[in-house]
Design a protein around this motif. Structure first.
Motif, PDB file in Angstrom:
ATOM      1  N   UNK A  83       0.842  -1.266   0.083  1.00 25.45           N
ATOM      2  CA  UNK A  83      -0.053  -0.004  -0.066  1.00 25.45           C
ATOM      3  C   UNK A  83       0.850   1.247  -0.148  1.00 25.45           C
ATOM      4  N   UNK A  84       2.006   1.148   0.790  1.00 30.17           N
ATOM      5  CA  UNK A  84       2.823   2.402   0.672  1.00 30.17           C
ATOM      6  C   UNK A  84       3.542   2.530  -0.579  1.00 30.17           C
ATOM      7  N   UNK A  85       4.076   1.523  -1.034  1.00 30.86           N
ATOM      8  CA  UNK A  85       4.441   1.499  -2.456  1.00 30.86           C
ATOM      9  C   UNK A  85       3.506   2.063  -3.424  1.00 30.86           C
ATOM     10  N   UNK A 130      -1.799   6.292  13.455  1.00 28.00           N
ATOM     11  CA  UNK A 130      -2.914   5.734  12.937  1.00 28.00           C
ATOM     12  C   UNK A 130      -3.612   4.684  13.641  1.00 28.00           C
ATOM     13  N   UNK A 131      -4.876   4.971  13.956  1.00 30.16           N
ATOM     14  CA  UNK A 131      -5.682   3.964  14.812  1.00 30.16           C
ATOM     15  C   UNK A 131      -6.394   2.980  13.968  1.00 30.16           C
ATOM     16  N   UNK A 132      -6.352   1.574  13.727  1.00 32.91           N
ATOM     17  CA  UNK A 132      -7.011   0.814  13.039  1.00 32.91           C
ATOM     18  C   UNK A 132      -8.555   0.744  13.314  1.00 32.91           C
ATOM     19  N   UNK A 133      -8.800   1.152  14.741  1.00 28.74           N
ATOM     20  CA  UNK A 133     -10.185   0.932  15.181  1.00 28.74           C
ATOM     21  C   UNK A 133     -11.186   2.093  14.528  1.00 28.74           C
ATOM     22  N   UNK A 134     -10.488   3.081  14.154  1.00 28.29           N
ATOM     23  CA  UNK A 134     -11.361   4.222  13.809  1.00 28.29           C
ATOM     24  C   UNK A 134     -12.261   3.857  12.440  1.00 28.29           C
ATOM     25  N   UNK A 135     -11.481   2.985  11.451  1.00 28.80           N
ATOM     26  CA  UNK A 135     -12.288   2.683  10.298  1.00 28.80           C
ATOM     27  C   UNK A 135     -12.633   1.071  10.178  1.00 28.80           C
ATOM     28  N   UNK A 136     -11.962   0.558  11.187  1.00 26.22           N
ATOM     29  CA  UNK A 136     -12.128  -1.167  10.951  1.00 26.22           C
ATOM     30  C   UNK A 136     -12.515  -1.706  12.409  1.00 26.22           C
ATOM     31  N   UNK A 137     -12.927  -0.967  13.355  1.00 24.33           N
ATOM     32  CA  UNK A 137     -13.527  -1.283  14.586  1.00 24.33           C
ATOM     33  C   UNK A 137     -12.310  -2.229  15.391  1.00 24.33           C
ATOM     34  N   UNK A 146      -5.581  -5.258   1.768  1.00 22.29           N
ATOM     35  CA  UNK A 146      -5.358  -3.820   1.119  1.00 22.29           C
ATOM     36  C   UNK A 146      -6.043  -2.750   1.513  1.00 22.29           C
ATOM     37  N   UNK A 147      -7.277  -2.852   2.076  1.00 25.26           N
ATOM     38  CA  UNK A 147      -8.164  -1.697   2.526  1.00 25.26           C
ATOM     39  C   UNK A 147      -7.353  -1.237   3.798  1.00 25.26           C
ATOM     40  N   UNK A 148      -6.913  -2.151   4.700  1.00 20.39           N
ATOM     41  CA  UNK A 148      -6.153  -1.642   5.817  1.00 20.39           C
ATOM     42  C   UNK A 148      -4.966  -0.805   5.459  1.00 20.39           C
ATOM     43  N   UNK A 149      -4.349  -1.538   4.463  1.00 19.94           N
ATOM     44  CA  UNK A 149      -2.828  -1.103   4.197  1.00 19.94           C
ATOM     45  C   UNK A 149      -3.033   0.464   3.443  1.00 19.94           C
ATOM     46  N   UNK A 150      -4.000   0.554   2.750  1.00 19.98           N
ATOM     47  CA  UNK A 150      -4.178   1.967   2.101  1.00 19.98           C
ATOM     48  C   UNK A 150      -4.725   2.912   3.209  1.00 19.98           C
ATOM     49  N   UNK A 151      -5.378   2.705   3.940  1.00 14.58           N
ATOM     50  CA  UNK A 151      -6.035   3.530   5.058  1.00 14.58           C
ATOM     51  C   UNK A 151      -4.726   3.927   5.666  1.00 14.58           C
ATOM     52  N   UNK A 152      -3.708   3.054   6.043  1.00 16.13           N
ATOM     53  CA  UNK A 152      -2.497   3.366   6.821  1.00 16.13           C
ATOM     54  C   UNK A 152      -1.703   4.341   5.901  1.00 16.13           C
ATOM     55  N   UNK A 153      -1.491   3.931   4.728  1.00 15.42           N
ATOM     56  CA  UNK A 153      -0.771   4.447   3.762  1.00 15.42           C
ATOM     57  C   UNK A 153      -1.367   6.209   3.495  1.00 15.42           C
ATOM     58  N   UNK A 154      -2.712   6.224   3.798  1.00 16.60           N
ATOM     59  CA  UNK A 154      -3.185   7.722   3.668  1.00 16.60           C
ATOM     60  C   UNK A 154      -2.852   8.343   5.037  1.00 16.60           C
TER      61      UNK A 154
END
Length: 258
Positions: A83-85, A130-137, A146-154
């Protein structure tokens, strides 16, 4: 043509160096973009970093799919790297770690994580969490798609470092030497910062944006190479000088004298 075998060998060295400096232990990983195919990257199979060998290095697409030979089970969090790349064409190497002195800064907001020593300048002054819980509970805090990875990359955005709440961090760099250097000194900075906070209730004086810029400008040549040579010796790995010694990668503006 790029010597991909040399890249893979350097990636083995990077794993050993990060383990030596306690940035990673049995967990954590470092990757490098494939310079011949920017949509692919190299990462070890799921193995403790200090045990990684050249035969473990696997090629992946940004989406985390294996390309060619698959030597074993991949890391479940390879999506961090992909996701970062995908989001950052300027990034050539990525480290994900659970650096022990950094993790405490991921779970509180009063004590900010900031660079306090010149060698630690590459982490920058703007370090988000980045707090994974904000979007993914409620999850196990792992980045497994990749959804999680892209959110982290954002959250990482154009920065060098993003903290991961209750987990660790992701570090991005323009080269393998760059990202290893930053990861090592991020852990050192965290340990020193904790000590500085323990000295008393007075305010600490972190590095300013201008000081960070002055310290990082032109550092890609001599300073990174000097550290890399030393670290190769510490972990009994072969040292191959970078092209900076021949001219193209060397910055004549590096006056750090470090």
């Amino acid at each position: 043509m790029t010597d991909l075998s040399q890249i893979k060998d350097d990636l083995v060295t990077a794993n050993r160096v990060l383990a030596y400096h306690h940035v990673v232990d049995s967990f954590g990983h470092v990757s490098m973009r494939n310079p011949e195919n920017p949509n692919h990257f190299f990462l070890s199979r799921a193995r403790a970093p200090n045990c990684v060998e050249i035969g473990d290095i696997t090629e992946f697409t940004h989406e985390g799919k294996t390309v060619g030979h698959e030597p074993g089970k991949p890391y479940s969090e390879r999506f961090i790297h992909g996701a970062v790349y995908e989001a950052r064409p300027d990034v050539m190497a990525v480290v994900h770690n659970h650096s022990p002195n950094v993790v405490p800064f991921t779970v509180q907001s009063r004590r900010k994580f900031r660079p306090i020593m010149h060698m630690c300048a590459p982490i920058g002054t703007d370090i988000p969490t980045w707090d994974i819980a904000n979007k993914f509970g409620a999850t196990n805090l792992l980045v497994t798609n990749m959804d999680m990875g892209r959110d982290l990359a954002k959250t990482l955005g154009p920065r060098t470092v993003a903290l991961m709440r209750g987990h660790g961090s992701v570090v991005a760099g323009k080269s393998l030497r760059d990202v290893v250097f930053t990861s090592i000194y991020m852990e050192i900075n965290a340990e020193m910062l904790i000590k500085a906070y323990q000295l008393g209730d007075g305010d600490i004086v972190p590095m300013s944006d201008e000081e960070v810029a002055a310290n990082t400008k032109g550092r890609a040549g001599f300073t990174y190479e000097r550290g890399w040579e030393n670290w190769c010796r510490l972990v009994n790995r072969p040292y191959y000088p970078s092209t900076w010694e021949m001219g193209p990668g060397f910055s004549k503006t590096d006056k750090s004298g470090l």
